[in-house]
Design an enzyme around this catalytic site. Sequence first.
Site, PDB file in Angstrom:
ATOM      1  N   HIS A  37       1.731   9.356  14.226  1.00  0.00           N
ATOM      2  CA  HIS A  37       3.107   9.661  13.803  1.00  0.00           C
ATOM      3  C   HIS A  37       3.495  11.102  14.126  1.00  0.00           C
ATOM      4  CE1 HIS A  37       1.284  11.288  10.099  1.00  0.00           C
ATOM      5  NE2 HIS A  37       2.429  11.916   9.892  1.00  0.00           N
ATOM      6  N   ASP A  85      -9.696  12.105  10.348  1.00  0.00           N
ATOM      7  CA  ASP A  85      -8.385  11.786   9.765  1.00  0.00           C
ATOM      8  C   ASP A  85      -7.238  12.448  10.532  1.00  0.00           C
ATOM      9  OD1 ASP A  85      -6.498  10.820   7.903  1.00  0.00           O
ATOM     10  OD2 ASP A  85      -6.617  12.661   6.727  1.00  0.00           O
ATOM     11  N   HIS A 106      -3.900  13.772  15.398  1.00  0.00           N
ATOM     12  CA  HIS A 106      -2.734  14.667  15.340  1.00  0.00           C
ATOM     13  C   HIS A 106      -2.980  16.008  16.041  1.00  0.00           C
ATOM     14  CE1 HIS A 106      -1.517  11.665  12.597  1.00  0.00           C
ATOM     15  NE2 HIS A 106      -1.879  12.227  11.467  1.00  0.00           N
ATOM     16  N   ARG A 165      -2.445  -8.285  -1.282  1.00  0.00           N
ATOM     17  CA  ARG A 165      -3.342  -9.066  -2.134  1.00  0.00           C
ATOM     18  C   ARG A 165      -2.704  -9.496  -3.470  1.00  0.00           C
ATOM     19  NH1 ARG A 165      -9.086  -8.506  -1.064  1.00  0.00           N
ATOM     20  NH2 ARG A 165      -8.714  -6.761   0.302  1.00  0.00           N
ATOM     21  N   LYS A 184      -3.878   5.175  13.123  1.00  0.00           N
ATOM     22  CA  LYS A 184      -5.112   5.881  13.361  1.00  0.00           C
ATOM     23  C   LYS A 184      -5.898   5.961  12.048  1.00  0.00           C
ATOM     24  CE  LYS A 184      -4.863   9.080  11.281  1.00  0.00           C
ATOM     25  NZ  LYS A 184      -4.542   9.624   9.964  1.00  0.00           N
ATOM     26  N   GLY A 221       0.793  -1.237   0.000  1.00  0.00           N
ATOM     27  CA  GLY A 221       0.000   0.000   0.000  1.00  0.00           C
ATOM     28  C   GLY A 221       0.820   1.278   0.000  1.00  0.00           C
ATOM     29  N   ASP A 222       0.072   2.365  -0.020  1.00  0.00           N
ATOM     30  CA  ASP A 222       0.646   3.701  -0.098  1.00  0.00           C
ATOM     31  C   ASP A 222       1.551   4.020   1.102  1.00  0.00           C
ATOM     32  OD1 ASP A 222       0.419   6.243  -1.533  1.00  0.00           O
ATOM     33  OD2 ASP A 222      -0.436   6.969   0.350  1.00  0.00           O
ATOM     34  N   GLU A 235      -2.766  21.778   4.335  1.00  0.00           N
ATOM     35  CA  GLU A 235      -2.118  20.954   3.304  1.00  0.00           C
ATOM     36  C   GLU A 235      -2.522  21.450   1.919  1.00  0.00           C
ATOM     37  OE1 GLU A 235      -1.551  16.565   4.362  1.00  0.00           O
ATOM     38  OE2 GLU A 235      -3.484  17.040   5.255  1.00  0.00           O
TER      39      GLU A 235
HETATM   40  C1  BG6 Z   1      -2.032  11.342   7.957  1.00  0.00           C
HETATM   41  C2  BG6 Z   1      -3.354  11.665   7.313  1.00  0.00           C
HETATM   42  O1  BG6 Z   1      -2.227  10.750   9.219  1.00  0.00           O
HETATM   43  O2  BG6 Z   1      -1.286  12.544   8.116  1.00  0.00           O
HETATM   44  C3  BG6 Z   1      -3.149  12.380   5.998  1.00  0.00           C
HETATM   45  O3  BG6 Z   1      -4.074  10.463   7.107  1.00  0.00           O
HETATM   46  C4  BG6 Z   1      -2.251  13.591   6.174  1.00  0.00           C
HETATM   47  O4  BG6 Z   1      -4.387  12.778   5.435  1.00  0.00           O
HETATM   48  C5  BG6 Z   1      -0.980  13.178   6.892  1.00  0.00           C
HETATM   49  O5  BG6 Z   1      -1.942  14.091   4.881  1.00  0.00           O
HETATM   50  C6  BG6 Z   1      -0.110  14.368   7.198  1.00  0.00           C
HETATM   51  O6  BG6 Z   1       1.087  13.923   7.748  1.00  0.00           O
HETATM   52  P1  BG6 Z   1       2.445  14.685   7.489  1.00  0.00           P
HETATM   53  O7  BG6 Z   1       3.454  13.932   8.279  1.00  0.00           O
HETATM   54  O8  BG6 Z   1       2.677  14.633   6.006  1.00  0.00           O
HETATM   55  O9  BG6 Z   1       2.224  16.083   7.979  1.00  0.00           O
END
Ligand code: BG6
Length: 471
Positions: free
Chosen positions: A185, A242, A247, A47, A155, A16-17, A223
Amino acid sequence: MPNISATQIIILGGGGDLSQRKLLPALLDLFTRKKLPETFNIIGLARTPRTDEQYRQFVAEAIEAHCTNHNHTLQNVMDFCEHVSYVQGSFDDIESYHRLNEAISNFDSTNSIACNRLFYLAVPPKHYHQIFSDLKTTGAADESHGSWTHILVEKPFGRDLETAQTLDTQLASLYREDQIFRIDHYLAKEAVQNILSFRFANTLLKVPWNKDSIESVHINMSETIDVGHRANFYEGVGALRDVGQNHILQLLALVAMREPDNFNTDSIREARCEVLQALKEIPTDEFEASVLRGQYEDYQKNDIVADDSQTETYFELKAELDLSEWKGVPFYLSAGKALDKEEVSIVVKFLDICSGMFVTNTCLSVGNKITLTISPEQTIAITFNTKTPGLGFNLESQTLSFTCEKGDLDIKNAYEKVLYDSIIGDQTLFTHTKEVLAAWKFITPIIEEWDKLPLHQYKKGTKGPAKSIIK
Ligand code: BG6
């Protein structure tokens, strides 16, 4: 690093991504820094049918495309890929877990050791329930001969308070709390960890950090990217679940928490939790002034998104804390996609001076402001009042600013820290179940009323909806 015994790292969702952009590059960085155990094995589960060799090729390409640290040699990448293998399977098929268990056991037998097992769930949350239980029933998550098993979950953990509680009960019936690593994270980012040193290692800031000096706190995550290829995950989740429930609220916790008694895992998590539990529920009759949601104009044009989708790509909240030191201080929280700039910041606005020699018509002072920029660059800026040069005596605002980058020592990919800490078993930067539930307790009543609120449209590349609740 502490002496860590042999470990197998199993990535569920290895194609995955998240795996491509963050996890595989982070593992390579750890390998290069010699921070992985001497004996280790990485198994990707996904998969798509692939041989081990094809998966190694996939890993090498992901690293090439996404690794932020460019000090790796080709040999280095090839050496790393030697430790990688693949199991094809899907999360809803018990046979996949049997195959996975077999692959894990084969590595153990070949090396005549019982390795530690680290399972990383890089999968949509809807699969968690099944994965938790199938890993257990097939024995894939067994601990033996002094080895450990850690489960890492991304999350959002649940969709609301009730689903989070159900998941939590299930997890607790299968695994011990010290085995569960709930990832946010943001907590692992250098700049975010720095909030603690900034606040508690500087007398200058320890003293005025409360309602007596602070007027308001603004936490913003802006963003430029839109939802793009992540619509599958994003649709029906939205910005508040999200990044808001996790965060942004964790940033708030770090800004507002009392100084922990000790620099240890329990004290730090407890201090964050106290703030989250003190979040005041926003009454529905205050929504107009305290809650706002938006969606960028082209969002519904995405093929995966419903034509009448109500998923928000932007939100603003005004939160308050039921803590004596923060009484009456608003915390403005906002986040959005497809905005005009890429920036995550915390702005602490101090009160204007309202007594003393500078409260005159000619020498107006402005409130000090501290800006902690988390990304794209880690900077700290403080604005303060100085005398305007010249014959008279007027005040003007100046900014003192510095950037905290430390070159090669800087951990640019927070997942490196996430993976490292989960291997050494340090849970400080992972959320405790009490934190997750407290955050949901605050967010859930808002989400329940979400659909009744106006969904303000905004053009891509702008600051968000024209209407705002932020003062
Ligand atoms: C992720 C979200 O947890 O954090 C994303 O699912 C978001 O939507 C991302 O873009 C942002 O993280 P970072 O480390 O790029 O600021």
